[in-house]
Motif scaffolding. Structure first.
Motif, PDB file in Angstrom:
ATOM      1  N   ASP A  85      59.065 -20.897  30.923  1.00 25.08           N
ATOM      2  CA  ASP A  85      57.849 -20.174  31.310  1.00 25.08           C
ATOM      3  C   ASP A  85      56.654 -21.117  31.432  1.00 25.08           C
ATOM      4  OD1 ASP A  85      59.276 -17.788  31.386  1.00 25.08           O
ATOM      5  OD2 ASP A  85      58.564 -17.108  29.415  1.00 25.08           O
ATOM      6  N   ALA A  86      56.533 -22.071  30.515  1.00 20.68           N
ATOM      7  CA  ALA A  86      55.428 -23.033  30.572  1.00 20.68           C
ATOM      8  C   ALA A  86      55.531 -23.900  31.826  1.00 20.68           C
ATOM      9  CB  ALA A  86      55.413 -23.898  29.318  1.00 20.68           C
ATOM     10  N   LEU A  87      56.734 -24.323  32.159  1.00 12.01           N
ATOM     11  CA  LEU A  87      56.933 -25.122  33.378  1.00 12.01           C
ATOM     12  C   LEU A  87      56.640 -24.286  34.620  1.00 12.01           C
ATOM     13  CD1 LEU A  87      60.192 -27.038  32.384  1.00 12.01           C
ATOM     14  CD2 LEU A  87      57.871 -27.983  32.537  1.00 12.01           C
ATOM     15  N   ALA A  88      57.075 -23.029  34.619  1.00 16.82           N
ATOM     16  CA  ALA A  88      56.821 -22.149  35.764  1.00 16.82           C
ATOM     17  C   ALA A  88      55.332 -21.925  35.953  1.00 16.82           C
ATOM     18  CB  ALA A  88      57.551 -20.815  35.579  1.00 16.82           C
ATOM     19  N   ALA A  89      54.604 -21.793  34.864  1.00  8.79           N
ATOM     20  CA  ALA A  89      53.158 -21.592  34.955  1.00  8.79           C
ATOM     21  C   ALA A  89      52.486 -22.765  35.660  1.00  8.79           C
ATOM     22  CB  ALA A  89      52.557 -21.390  33.562  1.00  8.79           C
ATOM     23  N   ARG A  90      53.013 -23.951  35.463  1.00  6.05           N
ATOM     24  CA  ARG A  90      52.473 -25.150  36.108  1.00  6.05           C
ATOM     25  C   ARG A  90      53.065 -25.401  37.484  1.00  6.05           C
ATOM     26  NH1 ARG A  90      54.358 -28.613  31.817  1.00  6.05           N
ATOM     27  NH2 ARG A  90      54.863 -30.034  33.503  1.00  6.05           N
ATOM     28  N   GLY A  91      54.122 -24.655  37.847  1.00  8.39           N
ATOM     29  CA  GLY A  91      54.797 -24.915  39.116  1.00  8.39           C
ATOM     30  C   GLY A  91      55.603 -26.197  39.084  1.00  8.39           C
ATOM     31  N   ALA A  92      56.082 -26.579  37.920  1.00  5.77           N
ATOM     32  CA  ALA A  92      56.817 -27.830  37.722  1.00  5.77           C
ATOM     33  C   ALA A  92      58.289 -27.653  38.081  1.00  5.77           C
ATOM     34  CB  ALA A  92      56.649 -28.304  36.283  1.00  5.77           C
ATOM     35  N   VAL A  93      58.559 -27.478  39.362  1.00  6.29           N
ATOM     36  CA  VAL A  93      59.906 -27.132  39.823  1.00  6.29           C
ATOM     37  C   VAL A  93      60.910 -28.242  39.524  1.00  6.29           C
ATOM     38  CG1 VAL A  93      61.293 -26.516  41.837  1.00  6.29           C
ATOM     39  CG2 VAL A  93      59.006 -25.548  41.551  1.00  6.29           C
ATOM     40  N   GLU A  94      60.534 -29.492  39.707  1.00  7.82           N
ATOM     41  CA  GLU A  94      61.457 -30.598  39.404  1.00  7.82           C
ATOM     42  C   GLU A  94      61.865 -30.572  37.931  1.00  7.82           C
ATOM     43  OE1 GLU A  94      63.144 -32.915  41.012  1.00  7.82           O
ATOM     44  OE2 GLU A  94      62.286 -32.695  43.017  1.00  7.82           O
ATOM     45  N   GLU A  95      60.909 -30.297  37.051  1.00  8.77           N
ATOM     46  CA  GLU A  95      61.224 -30.223  35.629  1.00  8.77           C
ATOM     47  C   GLU A  95      62.080 -28.995  35.320  1.00  8.77           C
ATOM     48  OE1 GLU A  95      57.885 -31.316  32.897  1.00  8.77           O
ATOM     49  OE2 GLU A  95      56.845 -31.587  34.821  1.00  8.77           O
ATOM     50  N   ILE A  96      61.816 -27.896  36.010  1.00  9.26           N
ATOM     51  CA  ILE A  96      62.655 -26.705  35.833  1.00  9.26           C
ATOM     52  C   ILE A  96      64.081 -27.013  36.256  1.00  9.26           C
ATOM     53  CG2 ILE A  96      63.102 -24.365  36.683  1.00  9.26           C
ATOM     54  CD1 ILE A  96      60.027 -24.009  36.816  1.00  9.26           C
ATOM     55  N   ALA A  97      64.237 -27.754  37.339  1.00  8.33           N
ATOM     56  CA  ALA A  97      65.577 -28.139  37.795  1.00  8.33           C
ATOM     57  C   ALA A  97      66.308 -28.938  36.721  1.00  8.33           C
ATOM     58  CB  ALA A  97      65.492 -28.926  39.099  1.00  8.33           C
ATOM     59  N   GLY A  98      65.550 -29.663  35.908  1.00  8.39           N
ATOM     60  CA  GLY A  98      66.152 -30.396  34.805  1.00  8.39           C
ATOM     61  C   GLY A  98      66.707 -29.508  33.714  1.00  8.39           C
ATOM     62  N   LEU A  99      66.385 -28.224  33.751  1.00 11.05           N
ATOM     63  CA  LEU A  99      66.902 -27.257  32.775  1.00 11.05           C
ATOM     64  C   LEU A  99      68.135 -26.527  33.287  1.00 11.05           C
ATOM     65  CD1 LEU A  99      63.561 -25.573  31.606  1.00 11.05           C
ATOM     66  CD2 LEU A  99      64.819 -27.440  30.489  1.00 11.05           C
ATOM     67  N   ALA A 100      68.650 -26.935  34.444  1.00 10.86           N
ATOM     68  CA  ALA A 100      69.779 -26.238  35.076  1.00 10.86           C
ATOM     69  C   ALA A 100      71.026 -27.106  35.096  1.00 10.86           C
ATOM     70  CB  ALA A 100      69.409 -25.844  36.510  1.00 10.86           C
ATOM     71  N   VAL A 101      72.153 -26.454  35.337  1.00 12.49           N
ATOM     72  CA  VAL A 101      73.422 -27.118  35.605  1.00 12.49           C
ATOM     73  C   VAL A 101      73.753 -26.818  37.060  1.00 12.49           C
ATOM     74  CG1 VAL A 101      75.899 -27.140  35.091  1.00 12.49           C
ATOM     75  CG2 VAL A 101      74.253 -26.921  33.228  1.00 12.49           C
ATOM     76  N   PHE A 102      73.975 -27.855  37.842  1.00  7.74           N
ATOM     77  CA  PHE A 102      74.287 -27.696  39.263  1.00  7.74           C
ATOM     78  C   PHE A 102      75.750 -28.024  39.515  1.00  7.74           C
ATOM     79  CE2 PHE A 102      69.732 -28.431  39.079  1.00  7.74           C
ATOM     80  CZ  PHE A 102      69.271 -27.421  39.890  1.00  7.74           C
ATOM     81  N   PRO A 103      76.395 -27.357  40.499  1.00  5.33           N
ATOM     82  CA  PRO A 103      75.783 -26.372  41.377  1.00  5.33           C
ATOM     83  C   PRO A 103      75.420 -25.112  40.609  1.00  5.33           C
ATOM     84  CG  PRO A 103      78.144 -26.414  41.768  1.00  5.33           C
ATOM     85  CD  PRO A 103      77.834 -27.509  40.777  1.00  5.33           C
ATOM     86  N   LEU A 104      74.308 -24.518  41.025  1.00  2.34           N
ATOM     87  CA  LEU A 104      73.778 -23.313  40.409  1.00  2.34           C
ATOM     88  C   LEU A 104      74.317 -22.113  41.169  1.00  2.34           C
ATOM     89  CD1 LEU A 104      71.642 -22.302  38.299  1.00  2.34           C
ATOM     90  CD2 LEU A 104      70.009 -22.334  40.188  1.00  2.34           C
TER      91      LEU A 104
END
Length: 150
Positions: free
Chosen positions: A29-48
């Motif tokens: 949520d904190a990353l989303a508030a900043r629009g930090a999409v690259e950092e949000i991607a770091g919280l995922a496992v790909f392929p998503l």
């Protein structure tokens, strides 16, 4: 957190397990508030994995690599969600110590307009902590082909 925490085939999360998922969403949520999409991607496992529906009443599924996720979410999030008022109620359902399905009921208010939504995320425990691997939400499938069986 260990497999021996499973009783009668059902895992009962500890307070620590629940706090870990809550902390993950607080970071997201904190990353989303900043629009930090690259950092949000770091919280995922790909392929998503993504599941949604398309106009006409059918489901649709896709897999995104990191590049596509960043492109689409940058368009969706713009400069971030800080200018919106969001309330979320999240209900984690642990399938195992390492898999948790989290249903979210959220209300977003932008410029006085309220929109309610329900979505779910599958989080998987990795060596680096929780990561999201599957997103499920209606309404994203405009232009996507409907899912087919077999």
């Amino acid at each position: 957190m260990q497999q021996d925490d499973v009783r009668n085939g059902l895992f009962t999360p500890s307070a620590e397990d629940l706090a870990g998922v809550e902390a993950w969403f607080a970071e997201y949520d904190a990353l989303a508030a900043r629009g930090a999409v690259e950092e949000i991607a770091g919280l995922a496992v790909f392929p998503l994995n993504l599941a949604t529906d398309v106009p006409g009443g059918f489901g649709a599924v896709r897999q995104w690599d990191r590049e596509e996720f960043v492109r689409v979410m940058t368009e969706v999030m713009g400069g971030g969600t800080a200018g919106t008022e969001t309330t979320s109620v999240r209900t984690p359902r642990f399938l195992t110590p390492n898999l948790v399905l989290v249903e979210t009921e959220a209300t977003v208010t932008v410029e006085g307009e309220r929109q309610s939504m329900r979505y779910a995320d599958l989080l998987v425990r990795t060596a680096d902590g929780w990561a999201f691997q599957t997103m499920v939400q209606g309404g994203w499938g405009h232009g996507w082909p409907a899912a087919t069986r077999g």
